[in-house]
Design a protein around this motif. Structure first.
Motif, PDB file in Angstrom:
ATOM      1  N   THR A  44     -10.425   3.715   9.395  1.00 25.68           N
ATOM      2  CA  THR A  44      -8.985   3.687   9.130  1.00 25.68           C
ATOM      3  C   THR A  44      -8.247   2.888  10.190  1.00 25.68           C
ATOM      4  OG1 THR A  44      -9.117   5.860   8.065  1.00 25.68           O
ATOM      5  CG2 THR A  44      -6.930   5.114   8.780  1.00 25.68           C
ATOM      6  N   ARG A  45      -8.598   3.089  11.454  1.00 25.90           N
ATOM      7  CA  ARG A  45      -7.939   2.358  12.536  1.00 25.90           C
ATOM      8  C   ARG A  45      -8.171   0.845  12.408  1.00 25.90           C
ATOM      9  NH1 ARG A  45      -6.237   4.373  17.458  1.00 25.90           N
ATOM     10  NH2 ARG A  45      -5.720   6.591  17.363  1.00 25.90           N
ATOM     11  N   TYR A  56      -6.131   8.181  11.086  1.00 22.56           N
ATOM     12  CA  TYR A  56      -5.736   7.280  12.170  1.00 22.56           C
ATOM     13  C   TYR A  56      -5.471   8.063  13.452  1.00 22.56           C
ATOM     14  CZ  TYR A  56      -3.167   3.871  14.922  1.00 22.56           C
ATOM     15  OH  TYR A  56      -2.768   3.040  15.943  1.00 22.56           O
ATOM     16  N   LYS A  74      -3.428  -4.825   9.674  1.00 27.28           N
ATOM     17  CA  LYS A  74      -2.384  -4.745   8.655  1.00 27.28           C
ATOM     18  C   LYS A  74      -1.734  -6.095   8.355  1.00 27.28           C
ATOM     19  CE  LYS A  74       2.053  -2.317   8.053  1.00 27.28           C
ATOM     20  NZ  LYS A  74       3.056  -3.371   8.223  1.00 27.28           N
ATOM     21  N   VAL A 102      -5.849  -0.312   9.588  1.00 28.79           N
ATOM     22  CA  VAL A 102      -4.444  -0.269   9.982  1.00 28.79           C
ATOM     23  C   VAL A 102      -4.128  -1.365  10.999  1.00 28.79           C
ATOM     24  CG1 VAL A 102      -2.686   1.096  11.191  1.00 28.79           C
ATOM     25  CG2 VAL A 102      -4.139   2.181   9.465  1.00 28.79           C
ATOM     26  N   ASN A 103      -4.998  -1.545  11.959  1.00 30.77           N
ATOM     27  CA  ASN A 103      -4.744  -2.525  13.017  1.00 30.77           C
ATOM     28  C   ASN A 103      -4.840  -3.966  12.527  1.00 30.77           C
ATOM     29  OD1 ASN A 103      -4.266  -0.555  14.972  1.00 30.77           O
ATOM     30  ND2 ASN A 103      -6.419  -0.403  15.516  1.00 30.77           N
ATOM     31  N   ILE A 124      -4.657   9.356   5.360  1.00 28.97           N
ATOM     32  CA  ILE A 124      -4.757   8.092   6.095  1.00 28.97           C
ATOM     33  C   ILE A 124      -4.077   8.227   7.452  1.00 28.97           C
ATOM     34  CG2 ILE A 124      -4.165   5.638   6.089  1.00 28.97           C
ATOM     35  CD1 ILE A 124      -6.318   6.453   4.035  1.00 28.97           C
ATOM     36  N   PHE A 151       3.170  -0.965   4.264  1.00 26.20           N
ATOM     37  CA  PHE A 151       2.708   0.418   4.187  1.00 26.20           C
ATOM     38  C   PHE A 151       3.884   1.297   3.768  1.00 26.20           C
ATOM     39  CE2 PHE A 151      -0.969   0.219   7.529  1.00 26.20           C
ATOM     40  CZ  PHE A 151      -1.682  -0.600   6.671  1.00 26.20           C
ATOM     41  N   PHE A 170       3.869   1.707  12.044  1.00 25.18           N
ATOM     42  CA  PHE A 170       3.210   1.080  10.900  1.00 25.18           C
ATOM     43  C   PHE A 170       3.865   1.325   9.535  1.00 25.18           C
ATOM     44  CE2 PHE A 170      -0.282   1.661  14.026  1.00 25.18           C
ATOM     45  CZ  PHE A 170      -0.585   0.319  14.219  1.00 25.18           C
ATOM     46  N   LEU A 189       0.328   5.120   0.965  1.00 28.43           N
ATOM     47  CA  LEU A 189      -0.673   5.855   1.735  1.00 28.43           C
ATOM     48  C   LEU A 189      -0.685   7.353   1.438  1.00 28.43           C
ATOM     49  CD1 LEU A 189      -0.154   4.208   5.248  1.00 28.43           C
ATOM     50  CD2 LEU A 189      -1.543   3.390   3.327  1.00 28.43           C
ATOM     51  N   TRP A 203       0.832  -1.205   0.000  1.00 28.49           N
ATOM     52  CA  TRP A 203       0.000   0.000   0.000  1.00 28.49           C
ATOM     53  C   TRP A 203       0.865   1.253   0.000  1.00 28.49           C
ATOM     54  CZ3 TRP A 203      -5.254  -0.669  -0.259  1.00 28.49           C
ATOM     55  CH2 TRP A 203      -5.771  -1.907   0.136  1.00 28.49           C
ATOM     56  N   PHE A 250       2.190   6.404  14.546  1.00 33.66           N
ATOM     57  CA  PHE A 250       1.825   5.731  13.299  1.00 33.66           C
ATOM     58  C   PHE A 250       3.058   5.532  12.418  1.00 33.66           C
ATOM     59  CE2 PHE A 250       0.582   5.404   8.927  1.00 33.66           C
ATOM     60  CZ  PHE A 250      -0.568   4.658   8.929  1.00 33.66           C
TER      61      PHE A 250
END
Length: 214
Positions: free
Chosen positions: A24-25, A13, A31, A28-29, A9, A36, A128, A5, A3, A124
């Motif tokens: 979004t969370r 988050y 993932k 992401v969580n 995004i 990313f 991430f 971003l 991805w 983040f």
């Protein structure tokens, strides 16, 4: 999955008050092993500028609380604020004051919320983001300029999308955003496919997905 971003995004988050924050969370969580990627234009330029605008907006609110005849956005320092920043600052200044009934408490609440937001952004990026891609000085000027033609005056999106298209030539990637109005397949077609030289340079364009659809 790989991805790329959009900056929104990260903000979705980090800021629970955003409409797409929960969506979004959740994405992401979950993932997992997905990759990313975020471009250097976002992490080194656009996001720091956005954070600075938020800090200046908070200073403007403080001036308004200190003197209610003060017009938010009237200082020299606030000239870097976008029209939307000023509108949002006025809105949250009033809402926070209505909620707390006290100027000091209202400012304290807004300052605490801002610190929370900035810390979430830092978290983040550290937790991430797997890759920073496409140094700013390597953004294809011709590609960025063609995108900007259809995004005027949105130079930020032009640089970010150009970075995403360039990264897609290195690794197959899906662009992820929440912006349906500017980030679209039609934009890529106009700016690249119908361009006499860019269509040869970038024959493989990335897919765009929207976080609200995931």
């Amino acid at each position: 999955m790989n991805w790329f971003l959009d900056m929104c995004i990260l903000i979705f988050y980090a800021n629970p008050s955003e409409n797409l924050s929960a969506k979004t969370r959740k994405f992401v969580n979950s993932k997992g092993k997905d990759i990313f990627a975020v471009c250097y234009y976002i992490t080194n330029k656009n996001l720091p500028k956005w954070i600075e605008r938020q800090r200046i907006a908070l200073k403007e609110i403080k001036k308004y609380y200190d003197e209610q005849s003060y017009h938010i956005g009237s200082s020299q320092e606030s000239k870097i604020l976008f029209k939307e920043d000023i509108i949002e600052a006025k809105k949250i200044a009033i809402l926070s004051l209505e909620k707390t009934k006290d100027k000091e408490k209202a400012y304290g609440l807004l300052k605490k919320n801002q610190e929370f937001l900035i810390n979430n952004l830092k978290y983040f990026i550290k937790k991430f983001v797997d890759k920073n891609v496409i140094p700013i000085n390597e953004i294809d000027f011709e590609l960025k300029s063609s995108l900007f033609t259809y995004l005027t005056p949105n130079d930020s999106d032009a640089n970010t999308i150009a970075s995403g298209i360039q990264y897609n030539q290195q690794e197959k990637v899906t662009l992820l955003t929440g912006d349906r109005s500017d980030w679209s397949k039609e934009l890529l077609e106009k700016a690249v496919i119908y361009h006499t030289t860019l269509n040869k340079k970038y024959p493989d364009l990335p897919e765009i997905k929207y976080v609200q659809d995931l």
